[in-house]
Design a protein around this motif. Structure first.
Motif, PDB file in Angstrom:
ATOM      1  N   VAL A 312       0.845  -1.204   0.000  1.00 32.81           N
ATOM      2  CA  VAL A 312       0.000   0.000   0.000  1.00 32.81           C
ATOM      3  C   VAL A 312       0.873   1.244   0.000  1.00 32.81           C
ATOM      4  CG1 VAL A 312      -1.632   1.345   1.375  1.00 32.81           C
ATOM      5  CG2 VAL A 312      -2.025  -1.094   1.014  1.00 32.81           C
ATOM      6  N   GLY A 313       1.981   1.202   0.737  1.00 28.41           N
ATOM      7  CA  GLY A 313       2.910   2.326   0.742  1.00 28.41           C
ATOM      8  C   GLY A 313       3.528   2.601  -0.608  1.00 28.41           C
ATOM      9  N   LEU A 314       3.505   1.588  -1.485  1.00 29.36           N
ATOM     10  CA  LEU A 314       4.036   1.734  -2.845  1.00 29.36           C
ATOM     11  C   LEU A 314       2.929   1.966  -3.873  1.00 29.36           C
ATOM     12  CD1 LEU A 314       6.654  -1.177  -2.731  1.00 29.36           C
ATOM     13  CD2 LEU A 314       7.139   1.276  -2.612  1.00 29.36           C
ATOM     14  N   GLY A 315       1.692   2.093  -3.395  1.00 28.29           N
ATOM     15  CA  GLY A 315       0.574   2.314  -4.305  1.00 28.29           C
ATOM     16  C   GLY A 315      -0.114   1.050  -4.761  1.00 28.29           C
ATOM     17  N   GLY A 316       0.213  -0.077  -4.101  1.00 26.92           N
ATOM     18  CA  GLY A 316      -0.397  -1.349  -4.477  1.00 26.92           C
ATOM     19  C   GLY A 316      -1.323  -1.872  -3.403  1.00 26.92           C
ATOM     20  N   GLY A 317      -1.415  -3.191  -3.288  1.00 27.56           N
ATOM     21  CA  GLY A 317      -2.303  -3.787  -2.302  1.00 27.56           C
ATOM     22  C   GLY A 317      -2.116  -5.285  -2.257  1.00 27.56           C
ATOM     23  N   GLY A 318      -3.058  -5.951  -1.583  1.00 29.48           N
ATOM     24  CA  GLY A 318      -2.984  -7.399  -1.480  1.00 29.48           C
ATOM     25  C   GLY A 318      -3.385  -7.868  -0.099  1.00 29.48           C
ATOM     26  N   HIS A 319      -2.680  -8.873   0.404  1.00 34.44           N
ATOM     27  CA  HIS A 319      -2.973  -9.471   1.702  1.00 34.44           C
ATOM     28  C   HIS A 319      -1.776  -9.284   2.626  1.00 34.44           C
ATOM     29  CE1 HIS A 319      -6.286 -11.484  -0.342  1.00 34.44           C
ATOM     30  NE2 HIS A 319      -5.425 -11.891  -1.246  1.00 34.44           N
ATOM     31  N   VAL A 320      -1.984  -9.584   3.905  1.00 30.53           N
ATOM     32  CA  VAL A 320      -0.882  -9.488   4.865  1.00 30.53           C
ATOM     33  C   VAL A 320       0.273 -10.412   4.476  1.00 30.53           C
ATOM     34  CG1 VAL A 320      -0.200  -9.925   7.257  1.00 30.53           C
ATOM     35  CG2 VAL A 320      -2.317  -8.675   6.767  1.00 30.53           C
ATOM     36  N   PRO A 321       0.021 -11.673   4.093  1.00 32.16           N
ATOM     37  CA  PRO A 321       1.153 -12.542   3.730  1.00 32.16           C
ATOM     38  C   PRO A 321       1.652 -12.375   2.303  1.00 32.16           C
ATOM     39  CG  PRO A 321      -0.871 -13.804   3.732  1.00 32.16           C
ATOM     40  CD  PRO A 321      -1.227 -12.434   4.213  1.00 32.16           C
ATOM     41  N   ALA A 322       0.821 -11.854   1.416  1.00 32.15           N
ATOM     42  CA  ALA A 322       1.211 -11.762  -0.002  1.00 32.15           C
ATOM     43  C   ALA A 322       0.592 -10.514  -0.618  1.00 32.15           C
ATOM     44  CB  ALA A 322       0.757 -13.007  -0.758  1.00 32.15           C
ATOM     45  N   VAL A 334      12.682   2.866  -7.374  1.00 29.94           N
ATOM     46  CA  VAL A 334      11.674   1.991  -6.768  1.00 29.94           C
ATOM     47  C   VAL A 334      12.242   1.269  -5.556  1.00 29.94           C
ATOM     48  CG1 VAL A 334      10.189  -0.018  -7.168  1.00 29.94           C
ATOM     49  CG2 VAL A 334      10.440   1.731  -8.949  1.00 29.94           C
ATOM     50  N   ARG A 335      13.500   0.859  -5.645  1.00 36.37           N
ATOM     51  CA  ARG A 335      14.109   0.177  -4.502  1.00 36.37           C
ATOM     52  C   ARG A 335      14.167   1.086  -3.284  1.00 36.37           C
ATOM     53  NH1 ARG A 335      16.809  -4.517  -3.623  1.00 36.37           N
ATOM     54  NH2 ARG A 335      17.932  -4.538  -1.646  1.00 36.37           N
ATOM     55  N   ARG A 336      14.501   2.366  -3.504  1.00 36.65           N
ATOM     56  CA  ARG A 336      14.540   3.305  -2.373  1.00 36.65           C
ATOM     57  C   ARG A 336      13.148   3.470  -1.766  1.00 36.65           C
ATOM     58  NH1 ARG A 336      18.281   6.080  -5.720  1.00 36.65           N
ATOM     59  NH2 ARG A 336      16.629   7.451  -6.520  1.00 36.65           N
ATOM     60  N   ALA A 337      12.128   3.543  -2.627  1.00 39.41           N
ATOM     61  CA  ALA A 337      10.754   3.655  -2.122  1.00 39.41           C
ATOM     62  C   ALA A 337      10.367   2.408  -1.342  1.00 39.41           C
ATOM     63  CB  ALA A 337       9.787   3.875  -3.288  1.00 39.41           C
ATOM     64  N   PHE A 338      10.780   1.247  -1.835  1.00 38.39           N
ATOM     65  CA  PHE A 338      10.510   0.004  -1.108  1.00 38.39           C
ATOM     66  C   PHE A 338      11.192   0.012   0.253  1.00 38.39           C
ATOM     67  CE2 PHE A 338      12.553  -4.039   0.052  1.00 38.39           C
ATOM     68  CZ  PHE A 338      11.428  -4.743   0.464  1.00 38.39           C
ATOM     69  N   GLU A 339      12.450   0.436   0.287  1.00 40.09           N
ATOM     70  CA  GLU A 339      13.194   0.462   1.547  1.00 40.09           C
ATOM     71  C   GLU A 339      12.472   1.338   2.582  1.00 40.09           C
ATOM     72  OE1 GLU A 339      15.773  -1.157   2.576  1.00 40.09           O
ATOM     73  OE2 GLU A 339      16.364  -2.169   0.723  1.00 40.09           O
ATOM     74  N   GLN A 340      11.978   2.488   2.138  1.00 41.38           N
ATOM     75  CA  GLN A 340      11.273   3.380   3.058  1.00 41.38           C
ATOM     76  C   GLN A 340      10.011   2.721   3.601  1.00 41.38           C
ATOM     77  OE1 GLN A 340      10.595   6.988   0.871  1.00 41.38           O
ATOM     78  NE2 GLN A 340      12.695   7.718   1.104  1.00 41.38           N
ATOM     79  N   SER A 341       9.238   2.096   2.708  1.00 40.83           N
ATOM     80  CA  SER A 341       7.998   1.462   3.127  1.00 40.83           C
ATOM     81  C   SER A 341       8.269   0.257   4.022  1.00 40.83           C
ATOM     82  CB  SER A 341       7.190   1.038   1.894  1.00 40.83           C
ATOM     83  OG  SER A 341       5.905   0.582   2.258  1.00 40.83           O
ATOM     84  N   ALA A 342       9.293  -0.529   3.668  1.00 37.43           N
ATOM     85  CA  ALA A 342       9.638  -1.706   4.467  1.00 37.43           C
ATOM     86  C   ALA A 342      10.158  -1.306   5.842  1.00 37.43           C
ATOM     87  CB  ALA A 342      10.676  -2.555   3.737  1.00 37.43           C
ATOM     88  N   GLU A 343      10.983  -0.266   5.911  1.00 33.30           N
ATOM     89  CA  GLU A 343      11.511   0.172   7.204  1.00 33.30           C
ATOM     90  C   GLU A 343      10.399   0.675   8.107  1.00 33.30           C
ATOM     91  OE1 GLU A 343      14.508   2.981   6.186  1.00 33.30           O
ATOM     92  OE2 GLU A 343      15.912   1.445   5.457  1.00 33.30           O
ATOM     93  N   ALA A 344       9.409   1.362   7.520  1.00 33.56           N
ATOM     94  CA  ALA A 344       8.275   1.829   8.316  1.00 33.56           C
ATOM     95  C   ALA A 344       7.502   0.650   8.899  1.00 33.56           C
ATOM     96  CB  ALA A 344       7.353   2.700   7.460  1.00 33.56           C
TER      97      ALA A 344
END
Length: 352
Positions: A312-322, A334-344
């Protein structure tokens, strides 16, 4: 045929209803079956981009049940090669080129409001009623008639309950041809019944589908077969693996150059995120599918972190496990955006 009675079905819910948190589950199942049975025109069935076993299995199971009930129904989808064993030749068409005047639209396993994610037709050209069956918590729930239950392991299980009502009203019995794609959906979205979403209700429903003729051994055998190029690409993917955040996150990347070296195609890539997910000690697996102008991010979690929140932080969606997202930009952005969302997310659950 006898049109199913929406009220009657509320007292005889299918196996999926026993696992449902949607309080009106049985009622909505009956209402959807009632509308499908009463529609005399064409039923157009769509699902999401990059379809998986749940998307195709849900669409194909419903289509076959409708046709067995004397209805006109057609699925439009680009079937990935690894699922090409499931439909008969010509049974699924790649894209709808013009809306029939009498069409009823059924959207499965994706939010009908997310035009970026619904594949197979141009939704802008359709003004009729929309039925939506989905198990994603991010669904906006704005269909004319919808059944959305994020507690369900797979949309195919929900469709199986609708099919039961349809077939019963039509005086038709289950066939292996109807049961097999629905079991495929349950099988694939539960990781061959390995994920935490595999509840007793899911296993009961799977057993019932097997009793109805679903070919579980055949499904597993076909899903386990890969062409030689898959293994050439696997070598590339494993070579790109990286661990971060103290080993909590494992990631890998695929791009066009890797595909060219392996003689592979994008269809061959889907399962690799589950391969790297098996790395011991990790909480999250991330596969970056780098198309150059955009990147598709596929996420798998072991449960402590929410793949959904990161997506969701990347503009997507899905389930808790997938979960997943399609992000515009080059890989590094995109990797930097992922890192920010994952760290949060890691911080939220106390892992960082």
């Amino acid at each position: 045929m006898t049109t199913p009675d929406p009220a009657a079905a509320t007292t005889t819910p299918g196996p999926g209803a026993r696992n449902a948190h949607e309080p009106r589950y049985a009622e909505l199942v009956a209402q959807i079956a009632y509308e499908l049975a009463g529609h005399e025109g064409q039923t157009v069935i769509l699902s999401h981009v990059d379809p998986d076993g749940d998307a195709l299995g849900s669409c194909l199971g419903l289509q076959r049940a409708l046709r067995a009930s004397g209805k006109r129904a057609q699925t439009y989808m680009q079937v990935p090669e690894y699922l090409a064993f499931l439909p008969d030749e010509g049974e699924v068409l790649p894209r709808l080129t013009g809306w029939p005047a009498d069409a009823l639209l059924v959207v499965l396993d994706v939010d009908n409001n997310d035009a970026r994610r619904v594949a197979g037709a141009d939704l802008d050209g359709y003004a009729g009623r929309v039925l939506n069956v989905d198990h994603h918590g991010t669904n906006a729930r704005k269909a004319d008639l919808g059944l959305v239950d994020p507690t369900q392991a797979a949309t195919a299980g929900m469709v199986a309950d609708i099919v039961e009502a349809l077939l019963s009203a039509a005086g038709q019995g289950w066939t292996p041809e109807i049961a097999t794609p629905l079991l495929t959906g349950l099988n694939t979205d539960t990781g061959s019944f390995r994920f935490a979403s595999t509840t007793p209700a899911v296993l009961r429903q799977a057993a019932l589908l097997v009793e109805r003729g679903a070919a579980l051994a055949w499904i597993n055998d076909r899903l386990s077969q890969n062409p030689p190029r898959y293994f050439a690409l696997l070598r590339e993917v494993l070579g790109s693996m990286a661990f971060s955040h103290g080993g909590l996150i494992v990631s890998a990347r695929v791009d066009d150059a890797m595909l060219e070296r392996a003689g592979a195609e994008w269809d061959d890539v889907e399962s690799y995120v589950n391969t790297i997910r098996s790395a011991q000690g990790t909480e999250l697996a991330c596969l970056f599918k780098d198309y150059g102008t955009h990147v598709k991010v596929s996420l798998r979690s072991r449960g402590r972190v929410s793949a959904q929140n990161i997506a969701v932080g990347l503009g997507g969606g899905g389930h808790v496990p997938a979960a997943g997202a399609t992000v515009q930009g080059n890989f590094e952005t995109v990797r930097r955006a992922f890192e920010q969302s994952a760290e949060a997310e890691l911080s939220r659950v106390g892992l960082q």
